[in-house]
Design a protein around this motif. Structure first.
Motif: not given
Length: 230
Positions: A49-75
């Protein structure tokens, strides 16, 4: 390393910023969740909670990078979230994180606190080495549905971890199969911390060191080896 871990060239090409830290441990003592392991999960939720400081998990840059890779392999990353994002979402709810067993609690706590996908596999249940590769589509993934054993097949091009028998984890780190998961009887394990750019490798190493320290605390006398990032 007793267990060989290989990342295929096609996965490296798909995610050139991918790094993993492996922790091999023998002589572990597992069992039902304890007050101590439960407290670690609660503390991890507070750190998240302190790390995100009010953001949703998917808004974290590391999680956003994982979303991009998941999209790249078709998920679809909003439907099949990487394990760290899925745990983080649960950690922020009133229900909180699940309590599984001590070893799983420890690596889930590290995953949530650092927003890094972390998995644990029972070395004694793995057949041969493990490889991270893009699936052909005919590989077998044995899971359970409605109390019955079910055989699924990954999508062609999907990134999977597998051993000589079949797939151990689908969609990179989305869903682990029951065959190799850590149970209360597990005594040897490999833990994988997986990251993508822009997360600094040093942060993955810090998380790995924290997990290794916890493993030593909860299993005094265990032989624990933290391998260099690869």
């Amino acid at each position: 390393m007793t267990l060989t871990l290989t990342v295929s060239d096609e996965v490296r090409a798909l995610a050139p910023g991918f790094t993993h830290v492996a922790i091999e441990a023998h002589g572990l003592v597992n069992g039902p969740s304890t007050e101590e392991s439960s407290a670690l999960l609660d503390d991890a939720a507070r750190r998240l909670a302190a790390r995100l400081d009010g953001r949703a998990p998917h808004e974290d840059p590391h999680m956003a990078a994982w979303r991009e890779v998941y999209t790249a392999f078709g998920s679809k990353p909003s439907r099949t979230r990487n394990s760290a994002e899925a745990l983080a979402k649960r950690a922020l709810t009133d229900a909180g994180l699940p309590r599984i067993n001590v070893l799983v609690d420890l690596y889930n706590a590290i995953s949530v606190a650092h927003l890094i996908p972390v998995g644990g596999e029972d070395i004694d249940r793995i057949q041969g080495g493990m490889i991270l590769q893009r699936a052909v589509g005919d590989e077998e993934f044995v899971t359970a549905a409605g109390g019955e054993e079910v055989v699924e097949h990954p999508d062609a091009g999907e990134v999977v971890w597998r051993d000589e028998v079949g797939v151990t984890c689908r969609r990179w780190n989305w869903r682990q199969g029951p065959r190799t998961r850590l149970t209360e009887q597990s005594t040897s394990a490999v833990f994988l911390l997986e990251s993508l750019a822009p997360m600094p490798v040093a942060e993955v190493e810090t998380a790995g060191a924290e997990l290794a320290e916890l493993l030593g605390k909860f299993s005094p006398g265990a032989q624990i080896t933290v391998h260099a990032p690869a």
